[in-house]
Design a protein around this motif. Sequence first.
Motif, mmCIF file in Angstrom:
data_model
loop_
_atom_site.group_PDB
_atom_site.id
_atom_site.type_symbol
_atom_site.label_atom_id
_atom_site.label_comp_id
_atom_site.label_asym_id
_atom_site.label_seq_id
_atom_site.Cartn_x
_atom_site.Cartn_y
_atom_site.Cartn_z
ATOM 1 N N MET A 107 0.831 -1.204 0.000
ATOM 2 C CA MET A 107 0.000 0.000 0.000
ATOM 3 C C MET A 107 0.866 1.255 0.000
ATOM 4 O O MET A 107 0.548 2.253 -0.678
ATOM 5 C CB MET A 107 -0.908 -0.015 1.234
ATOM 6 C CG MET A 107 -1.818 1.192 1.361
ATOM 7 S SD MET A 107 -3.099 1.256 0.075
ATOM 8 C CE MET A 107 -4.168 -0.087 0.642
ATOM 9 N N ILE A 108 1.957 1.214 0.744
ATOM 10 C CA ILE A 108 2.850 2.352 0.842
ATOM 11 C C ILE A 108 3.424 2.721 -0.531
ATOM 12 O O ILE A 108 3.561 3.893 -0.871
ATOM 13 C CB ILE A 108 3.968 2.047 1.880
ATOM 14 C CG1 ILE A 108 4.722 3.302 2.259
ATOM 15 C CG2 ILE A 108 4.908 0.966 1.405
ATOM 16 C CD1 ILE A 108 5.671 3.079 3.441
ATOM 17 N N ILE A 155 -8.032 2.152 5.181
ATOM 18 C CA ILE A 155 -6.971 2.676 4.317
ATOM 19 C C ILE A 155 -6.560 4.067 4.769
ATOM 20 O O ILE A 155 -5.375 4.381 4.893
ATOM 21 C CB ILE A 155 -7.431 2.693 2.846
ATOM 22 C CG1 ILE A 155 -7.675 1.275 2.348
ATOM 23 C CG2 ILE A 155 -6.395 3.389 1.960
ATOM 24 C CD1 ILE A 155 -8.496 1.207 1.062
ATOM 25 N N ASP A 156 -7.542 4.908 5.023
ATOM 26 C CA ASP A 156 -7.260 6.275 5.485
ATOM 27 C C ASP A 156 -6.447 6.255 6.771
ATOM 28 O O ASP A 156 -5.474 7.015 6.922
ATOM 29 C CB ASP A 156 -8.568 7.045 5.699
ATOM 30 C CG ASP A 156 -9.259 7.405 4.390
ATOM 31 O OD1 ASP A 156 -8.585 7.392 3.343
ATOM 32 O OD2 ASP A 156 -10.472 7.696 4.430
ATOM 33 N N SER A 157 -6.830 5.405 7.709
ATOM 34 C CA SER A 157 -6.123 5.322 8.993
ATOM 35 C C SER A 157 -4.686 4.848 8.798
ATOM 36 O O SER A 157 -3.750 5.379 9.415
ATOM 37 C CB SER A 157 -6.857 4.369 9.944
ATOM 38 O OG SER A 157 -8.146 4.860 10.251
ATOM 39 N N PHE A 158 -4.509 3.853 7.928
ATOM 40 C CA PHE A 158 -3.173 3.310 7.692
ATOM 41 C C PHE A 158 -2.274 4.334 7.008
ATOM 42 O O PHE A 158 -1.101 4.499 7.384
ATOM 43 C CB PHE A 158 -3.277 2.040 6.850
ATOM 44 C CG PHE A 158 -1.962 1.345 6.623
ATOM 45 C CD1 PHE A 158 -1.142 1.020 7.689
ATOM 46 C CD2 PHE A 158 -1.549 1.007 5.350
ATOM 47 C CE1 PHE A 158 0.075 0.374 7.484
ATOM 48 C CE2 PHE A 158 -0.340 0.360 5.132
ATOM 49 C CZ PHE A 158 0.471 0.041 6.205
ATOM 50 N N LEU A 159 -2.812 5.047 6.030
ATOM 51 C CA LEU A 159 -2.012 6.066 5.339
ATOM 52 C C LEU A 159 -1.642 7.213 6.275
ATOM 53 O O LEU A 159 -0.532 7.759 6.203
ATOM 54 C CB LEU A 159 -2.766 6.585 4.117
ATOM 55 C CG LEU A 159 -2.955 5.586 2.968
ATOM 56 C CD1 LEU A 159 -3.788 6.203 1.850
ATOM 57 C CD2 LEU A 159 -1.611 5.116 2.428
ATOM 58 N N ARG A 160 -2.552 7.568 7.173
ATOM 59 C CA ARG A 160 -2.236 8.616 8.150
ATOM 60 C C ARG A 160 -1.135 8.153 9.113
ATOM 61 O O ARG A 160 -0.276 8.944 9.526
ATOM 62 C CB ARG A 160 -3.492 9.025 8.925
ATOM 63 C CG ARG A 160 -4.441 9.918 8.131
ATOM 64 C CD ARG A 160 -5.453 10.587 9.044
ATOM 65 N NE ARG A 160 -6.316 9.634 9.708
ATOM 66 C CZ ARG A 160 -7.472 9.193 9.216
ATOM 67 N NH1 ARG A 160 -7.911 9.645 8.039
ATOM 68 N NH2 ARG A 160 -8.204 8.326 9.893
ATOM 69 N N LEU A 161 -1.165 6.866 9.458
ATOM 70 C CA LEU A 161 -0.122 6.315 10.314
ATOM 71 C C LEU A 161 1.234 6.392 9.607
ATOM 72 O O LEU A 161 2.242 6.777 10.217
ATOM 73 C CB LEU A 161 -0.463 4.867 10.672
ATOM 74 C CG LEU A 161 0.410 4.146 11.705
ATOM 75 C CD1 LEU A 161 -0.405 3.072 12.408
ATOM 76 C CD2 LEU A 161 1.639 3.512 11.080
ATOM 77 N N PRO A 168 6.651 10.353 6.458
ATOM 78 C CA PRO A 168 5.917 11.050 5.395
ATOM 79 C C PRO A 168 6.566 10.947 4.018
ATOM 80 O O PRO A 168 5.872 10.879 3.001
ATOM 81 C CB PRO A 168 5.876 12.504 5.883
ATOM 82 C CG PRO A 168 6.920 12.604 6.945
ATOM 83 C CD PRO A 168 7.017 11.251 7.562
ATOM 84 N N LYS A 169 7.891 10.884 3.959
ATOM 85 C CA LYS A 169 8.546 10.812 2.652
ATOM 86 C C LYS A 169 8.277 9.489 1.945
ATOM 87 O O LYS A 169 8.407 9.397 0.718
ATOM 88 C CB LYS A 169 10.051 11.038 2.785
ATOM 89 C CG LYS A 169 10.795 10.012 3.596
ATOM 90 C CD LYS A 169 12.271 10.395 3.699
ATOM 91 C CE LYS A 169 13.048 9.369 4.541
ATOM 92 N NZ LYS A 169 14.464 9.752 4.689
ATOM 93 N N LEU A 224 -0.371 12.802 1.828
ATOM 94 C CA LEU A 224 -1.381 11.772 1.589
ATOM 95 C C LEU A 224 -1.886 11.886 0.154
ATOM 96 O O LEU A 224 -1.980 12.993 -0.388
ATOM 97 C CB LEU A 224 -2.554 11.953 2.553
ATOM 98 C CG LEU A 224 -2.280 11.696 4.029
ATOM 99 C CD1 LEU A 224 -3.478 12.112 4.864
ATOM 100 C CD2 LEU A 224 -1.944 10.227 4.277
ATOM 101 N N PRO A 225 -2.216 10.761 -0.497
ATOM 102 C CA PRO A 225 -2.805 10.861 -1.837
ATOM 103 C C PRO A 225 -4.178 11.517 -1.769
ATOM 104 O O PRO A 225 -4.866 11.435 -0.745
ATOM 105 C CB PRO A 225 -2.898 9.401 -2.293
ATOM 106 C CG PRO A 225 -2.890 8.604 -1.041
ATOM 107 C CD PRO A 225 -2.074 9.373 -0.053
ATOM 108 N N ASP A 226 -4.588 12.176 -2.855
ATOM 109 C CA ASP A 226 -5.887 12.845 -2.849
ATOM 110 C C ASP A 226 -7.023 11.829 -2.883
ATOM 111 O O ASP A 226 -6.809 10.625 -3.027
ATOM 112 C CB ASP A 226 -5.989 13.852 -4.005
ATOM 113 C CG ASP A 226 -5.880 13.194 -5.368
ATOM 114 O OD1 ASP A 226 -6.495 12.126 -5.575
ATOM 115 O OD2 ASP A 226 -5.178 13.743 -6.246
#
Length: 304
Positions: free
Chosen positions: A83-84, A275-281, A287-288, A294-296
């Motif tokens: 996912m990353i 997905i939103d929670s994982f991407l925020r984590l 962040p890099k 975060l993707p739009d």
Amino acid sequence: MKYLCLFIVLLYIAGCKKTEKGKEQDVIRVSVLKGPSAIAFAQCLEFPPVVNGKAVSITIADSPDIIQASLIKGEADIAVLPMISAANLYNKGIRYPLLGCPLWGTLYLIGKNFPSSKNELYLFGTGTTPDILTRYYLDRKRLTYSMNYSFSTAPEVLQALLAGKAEMVVLSEPFVSMALRKDTTLRIIGDLNNPEGLSPEFPQTAIVCNILLSEDASQLDSILRASCQFAVEHPVEAIRILEERHVFAPGMLTPECIERCKIYYQTAKEAQQSIDSFLRLIEQYEPKALGGRLPDSSFISKRE
């Protein structure tokens, strides 16, 4: 006469190219990362599906870099990767939106006991999913360990554990099962996929899809859901398929290994909150790894 013959030859070559292009358009090219992701596709490897008259052709790739290159070059219609990596590529302009998530686990803390002599934890892949989830796990459990990245691959970490050079390590399947099988004194100390015991776990694996296949999305979802279910309900058969196709060496996979991979399919819409929670984590810890942001919202399909 000479020019007429040349003209005929050119027409023939053009016709062949057009035919080859037409054949390519009748094939959906799927690139799957070698490893746990491939387990979810065992059924599709054995019984290649057809989607709206298009044959599905699956290629097993040895690394995420190979899959990323195939997406950048437009050589894959569907890809299965971390996912990353999917979010990072999307932020870089490789606009393959998320179709769904097939795997929700595979990462575990392995050792004999929590080490008392030295607080050192071995893993590999700085800034990758194992690294991020390890740091998150330690923070949530309020544990302090020195992170040792001296080994560059999972097999090296495994060998260090078995040789007694590492007291505690982070491994993913199938290396977790291999460690437990080769040394029965080892045990799973922590589940990095679900440190708080909540459900669902982290959607660590992404299936991205060319937007041109959006009209086939529902049929693709059905195929992927069935294939994931097959791996869970028929693990022995799935293992046979994967070994016969040399995706895994004989003996690497076990039914317990497949169970620990937490395989089940959810569409991007069904899994949106997770997905939103994982991407925020990921953004919080590295962040890099996402390309700095975060993707739009168009990364996750809003289709019904």
